[in-house]
Every structure is written in C-alpha cells, then in structure tokens.
Scaffold this active site. Structure first.
Site, PDB file in Angstrom:
ATOM      1  N   ASN A 147      39.874  40.614 -40.602  1.00 24.15           N
ATOM      2  CA  ASN A 147      40.533  39.801 -39.579  1.00 24.15           C
ATOM      3  C   ASN A 147      39.497  39.271 -38.589  1.00 24.15           C
ATOM      4  O   ASN A 147      38.406  39.816 -38.495  1.00 24.15           O
ATOM      5  CB  ASN A 147      41.589  40.650 -38.858  1.00 24.15           C
ATOM      6  CG  ASN A 147      42.866  40.755 -39.667  1.00 24.15           C
ATOM      7  OD1 ASN A 147      43.301  39.798 -40.287  1.00 24.15           O
ATOM      8  ND2 ASN A 147      43.459  41.936 -39.673  1.00 24.15           N
ATOM      9  N   CYS A 168      46.377  39.727 -47.039  1.00 21.89           N
ATOM     10  CA  CYS A 168      47.009  40.557 -46.022  1.00 21.89           C
ATOM     11  C   CYS A 168      48.246  41.188 -46.655  1.00 21.89           C
ATOM     12  O   CYS A 168      48.760  40.689 -47.655  1.00 21.89           O
ATOM     13  CB  CYS A 168      47.384  39.706 -44.812  1.00 21.89           C
ATOM     14  SG  CYS A 168      48.148  40.595 -43.442  1.00 21.89           S
ATOM     15  N   HIS A 169      48.748  42.284 -46.082  1.00 17.57           N
ATOM     16  CA  HIS A 169      49.930  42.943 -46.661  1.00 17.57           C
ATOM     17  C   HIS A 169      51.171  42.801 -45.793  1.00 17.57           C
ATOM     18  O   HIS A 169      52.163  43.476 -46.007  1.00 17.57           O
ATOM     19  CB  HIS A 169      49.648  44.424 -46.936  1.00 17.57           C
ATOM     20  CG  HIS A 169      49.080  45.168 -45.765  1.00 17.57           C
ATOM     21  ND1 HIS A 169      47.889  45.840 -45.827  1.00 17.57           N
ATOM     22  CD2 HIS A 169      49.527  45.327 -44.502  1.00 17.57           C
ATOM     23  CE1 HIS A 169      47.630  46.385 -44.655  1.00 17.57           C
ATOM     24  NE2 HIS A 169      48.608  46.091 -43.834  1.00 17.57           N
ATOM     25  N   HIS A 198      50.148  36.472 -40.058  1.00 16.46           N
ATOM     26  CA  HIS A 198      50.783  37.232 -38.980  1.00 16.46           C
ATOM     27  C   HIS A 198      51.866  36.438 -38.244  1.00 16.46           C
ATOM     28  O   HIS A 198      52.500  36.956 -37.331  1.00 16.46           O
ATOM     29  CB  HIS A 198      49.762  37.774 -37.975  1.00 16.46           C
ATOM     30  CG  HIS A 198      48.865  38.829 -38.562  1.00 16.46           C
ATOM     31  ND1 HIS A 198      47.850  39.411 -37.845  1.00 16.46           N
ATOM     32  CD2 HIS A 198      48.828  39.407 -39.786  1.00 16.46           C
ATOM     33  CE1 HIS A 198      47.220  40.299 -38.602  1.00 16.46           C
ATOM     34  NE2 HIS A 198      47.804  40.295 -39.793  1.00 16.46           N
ATOM     35  N   TYR A 254      51.285  37.540 -29.912  1.00  9.89           N
ATOM     36  CA  TYR A 254      50.990  36.161 -30.284  1.00  9.89           C
ATOM     37  C   TYR A 254      51.885  35.172 -29.554  1.00  9.89           C
ATOM     38  O   TYR A 254      51.728  33.961 -29.705  1.00  9.89           O
ATOM     39  CB  TYR A 254      51.190  35.937 -31.784  1.00  9.89           C
ATOM     40  CG  TYR A 254      50.495  36.919 -32.673  1.00  9.89           C
ATOM     41  CD1 TYR A 254      49.228  37.392 -32.353  1.00  9.89           C
ATOM     42  CD2 TYR A 254      51.087  37.378 -33.848  1.00  9.89           C
ATOM     43  CE1 TYR A 254      48.586  38.298 -33.170  1.00  9.89           C
ATOM     44  CE2 TYR A 254      50.443  38.275 -34.667  1.00  9.89           C
ATOM     45  CZ  TYR A 254      49.199  38.740 -34.322  1.00  9.89           C
ATOM     46  OH  TYR A 254      48.563  39.634 -35.135  1.00  9.89           O
TER      47      TYR A 254
END
Length: 489
Positions: A147, A168-169, A198, A254
């Site tokens: 990241n 990414c998971h 994300h 975010y």
C-alpha cells in the site's frame, strides 16, 4: 520450475501464507522462492519457517534468502512485493504527526497525510524493483501487495516500464460479510464490485439471478454481530445504497464525515478490534504482532503451533493468478489496473479495482460502465489526491504534496490551509531518510510506460520449437470437417 521473488519477505505471516498458497498447486511444488528483505533478522526467521514448512510436507520447493534485491529478481517468473518502506519507525510519523493537527487516522496507509507520505517513500523503492525487473527479468509480472495500492501501481504504470497488477483482499472480505448478513452460503452469492482500492462498491449482488441489493441494509442492520461492528459502513450503505469493500475503520478515514467530530466519533467506530476504527489501530496492531512473532517463532519451528497447512488455500489472488497464467485454469478476481474506459465516469489513467479474468491468454478486464453517481463522486475526490501525490512523488514537487493533502477529505474537515502546510513540513522533516525526492538527493523518474503487452503477458519461447519444426512425427487429425448430414460433401 517456477522462480518467484518475494520482496519485503520479512513479513513473517504473509510470506508463509502466500508461499503455501502457491505450493497448494501440485504443479508448483518444486518452485524456487527467492526471499528478500533488508532486515536480516526477519529474513532469517521467515526463511527458517518456510524451509520448515516445506520439509514437513516433503516438498521439492527450495528457499533462497538474500538481502540483495537484484539477486532475488534476476530471472524470476513472478515478483511479489509486500514491502513496508520505513517500517514501524516511519509508520509512527504517518499517524502521530497528523494526530497533533486533529487528523485522526485508524490506519493511514491509503489516503490522508499518512497514505500520501507512505506513497512518497514507497514509490522510489517500487521503481527500483521495476528497474531490476526491466534489466534482469523483463518478462516477469509484478504482483504488488504494498500500500497505498492505487498510488503505487499508478506510479509503476507511469514510470516502471513493467507488467504490474495490484492485489488486495478487501473485495473477498466484503463478499463474506454480505453472504453472512443475507444468511446465504458464500458460493451462492454472486456480485460485481467496482471502484478504487478500499472504495470499491458492490454495485450488483445476486442470488440465483435474484437482485439482493434492496435487502442489504435491512440484513446488516438486523445482524447481531455485523450491526455492531460496521456502523460506518452501514451508514454509508444507508445513504449511498451500496456497500463498500473496506473495513469500518479504513472507510471512516477516507471520508470527511465520521472522524472529524470528537463528540461523535465513538458512534462510528467499533472498539472491539483495531480494524473497527480505533485511533492508530493498525500501528498498535503491528507493534503487538511483532512481539507475537518473536514469541511464536520457536513454537512454529518445533511444531508445537502452526496455522498454515498445505492445501488450505487462502483467498489471496496471487497464487490463483499464477495458476491461471501457467495452466490455463480460468480465475475471476478483482484487481487494481489502469482505467481505460472500463469505468466510464472515473478518469482514464487512474487506478481502478474491477473484475478481471485470467487464463493462459493473460489478464482480461471486464467493462463496467458508469458507477452510481454518489460512488463515483467519492472515488473521484480520492483520485484527485492520488494523481497529485503520484506526480509529486515522481518529480519531487514539494508544494504539490501539500496541495494533495489539502484536498484529502478527512484533512479538509479538520485543518486550515496553514495547518496543512505546517503538518506537511513536519512530516517532510521526520520522514526525510526515506524521501530521496525531497531530502536533497534530488531523485526524479522519467515516464517509462507499462508495456502494451500487459493484458497478454505472454512468455518468450526461449528457443523452444513445436514438434513439426523439430523434425518429429506430427499427429494429424484426418477428421477435420464437421459433418452436418449424410454424405454432406
């Protein structure tokens, strides 16, 4: 025999997990793993543990450990990067300096002041990996787990000159949650996810062809555990109409609405675990894990404890992508790639997370079209921050870093313009050892675009010839015509 270089392999748990995922494929059980890390102690520990796992399972795989990155990459088929540049020392600065200015981050590794400065110090390292790949493993594919995913892979596509895909998971984790909330087996819940890393949105959720999207809010609100653990995600679902991939704590940092008010922040975080949104949650988790690994190392080595078993394959994309490219077995996953009109209301060139299909023909990207407007608006705000940060990372433009962070939603909800400038100056000073663009070294990088062959990822024949050209007997199928009827000639 596959050769897989793992950069940043000192990640004791994740390295073993990815290795055992690859070794779960029978064809890959003689793989050569090149483990590389600048931390010799962590590297020794993880190399010993990996050899131990290979030996216990009587596999032909081998481990090569090295602190030399170029040596690890030379001749590799695949390069996996999981490096955390600056380690915990830099991570402390990412979280603690912004907190002095009221910017409260749970993780701080994707957006915000922490995410931007994480990108500024990671991108030079990734471009060094790319240079070694161009010169010593030009046909290799970089599977990047480091990241901030969107900014890192954007910079690599622009200046790395290699084949790269970001993994990414988060999508898999949200899929499990949706299935639990609906009370359905995960394998029966189909979905399409699209957005940016994300901030990827489940824009379609179905069960046996039936639309489940209208039921998600009620299902999450009534679930005894998820309703308590995911207050921020559920509020976004309530107002946007779509569920987001990212954890409650991550998502809250975010956006400008959930972490700006000290009187209300407890309403939106779950204190039961770090990922729920606690201040500096991930930093404190990493510190505790470091101590746990040191404690568990002798137990793993002796066999007293082990949680990674051969054949118990995780949901991480890496091994499935390698299997699909090498064997032709089709795999569908959600990867971070360049937007080339795939999401029509997000900017081309940005990093998007979107459904992709992999087989021997390479990585094939699904077309999505428009995101719902509210989802696209949130993503575009983050993309603007990412674009400025990537430009600043490659060119050493200090003022552009400040402008990027000025436009970060959470920072904008907390700070004046002067506070942003003061905060950034303090972070530049504290993080200088890892910032060659800004600490007087004057490092910059020219554009070296990702190869156009990325979506094919075909390997060189390396002198191999088909049977007909080797002078061998050719088996010919004489029943070449398709019969459509009696004496159809």
């Amino acid at each position: 025999m596959l050769k897989v270089a793992m950069i940043g392999a000192g990640s004791v748990g994740f390295t073993r997990r990815l290795m055992m995922d690859i070794l779960s494929v029978e064809k890959f059980r003689d793989t050569e793993f090149r483990l590389m890390d600048i931390n010799a102690d962590n590297l020794r520990m993880v190399s010993d543990l990996c050899r131990n796992l290979i030996g216990k399972n009587s596999l032909a795989a081998t481990i090569v450990e090295t602190t030399n990155q170029r040596e690890a990459i030379a001749g590799a088929d695949y390069v996996i990067c999981m490096a955390r540049v600056g380690g915990l020392e830099a991570f402390h600065h990412d979280v603690e300096i912004p907190l002095k200015y009221g910017v409260d981050q749970c993780v701080g590794d994707t957006l915000g002041p922490g995410g931007v400065f994480f990108a500024l110090r990671t991108i030079p390292v990734l471009l060094g990996i790319a240079k070694d790949m161009r010169e010593t493993a030009p046909n290799a594919l970089l599977l990047n787990y480091s990241n901030p995913m969107a900014m890192n892979t954007w910079a690599l596509r622009r200046a790395g000159g290699i084949n790269v895909v970001g993994l990414c998971h988060g999508v898999q984790g949200g899929h499990k949650q949706i299935a639990r909330a609906l009370g359905l087996p995960r394998e029966e819940v189909d979905f399409i996810c699209a957005g940016i890393n994300h901030q990827t949105w489940y824009i379609q959720v179905t069960h046996e062809g039936r639309d489940m999207t209208p039921y998600l809010l009620e299902a999450f609100e009534k679930h005894p555990e998820l309703s308590e653990r995911e207050p921020c995600r559920i509020d976004v679902l309530k107002r946007f109409g779509y569920y987001s991939t990212e954890s409650n704590g991550h998502l809250s940092e975010y956006l400008p609405w959930y972490r700006k008010n000290k009187e209300e922040i407890d309403k939106w975080i779950y204190k039961g675990e770090w990922i729920g949104g606690r201040t500096a949650g991930y930093l404190n988790h990493c510190i505790s894990k470091r101590d746990e690994y040191l404690e568990m190392y002798p137990k793993w080595m002796s066999g007293e404890a082990e949680y990674i078993k051969l054949g118990e394959r995780s949901d991480e994309h890496g091994s499935y992508i390698i299997e699909a490219l090498e064997t032709g077995k089709t795999y569908r996953g959600h990867f971070n790639i360049e937007n080339r009109g795939f999401i029509t209301n997000l900017p081309d060139g940005s990093t998007i997370e979107i459904p992709c299909y992999v087989d021997r023909n390479g990585i094939n990207v699904a077309w999505v079209g428009d995101l719902p407007l509210q989802c696209a608006a949130t993503c575009r705000t983050s993309i603007s921050v990412q674009e400025m940060a990537v430009e600043a990372a490659l060119t050493g433009n200090r003022e552009l870093v400040k402008l990027a962070i000025l436009h970060d939603p959470l920072t904008a909800a907390q700070c004046t313009t002067q506070q942003v400038w003061d905060m950034c100056d303090e972070m530049f000073d504290a993080l200088a050892p890892w910032l060659p663009q800004f600490n007087g070294e004057g490092a910059t990088w020219p554009d070296i675009p990702q190869p156009e062959s990325f979506y094919k990822i075909s390997k060189s024949a390396d002198g191999w010839l088909p049977p007909a050209l080797r002078g061998e007997q050719v088996i010919v199928n004489t029943e070449e015509r398709l019969s459509v009827g009696y004496k159809d000639s």
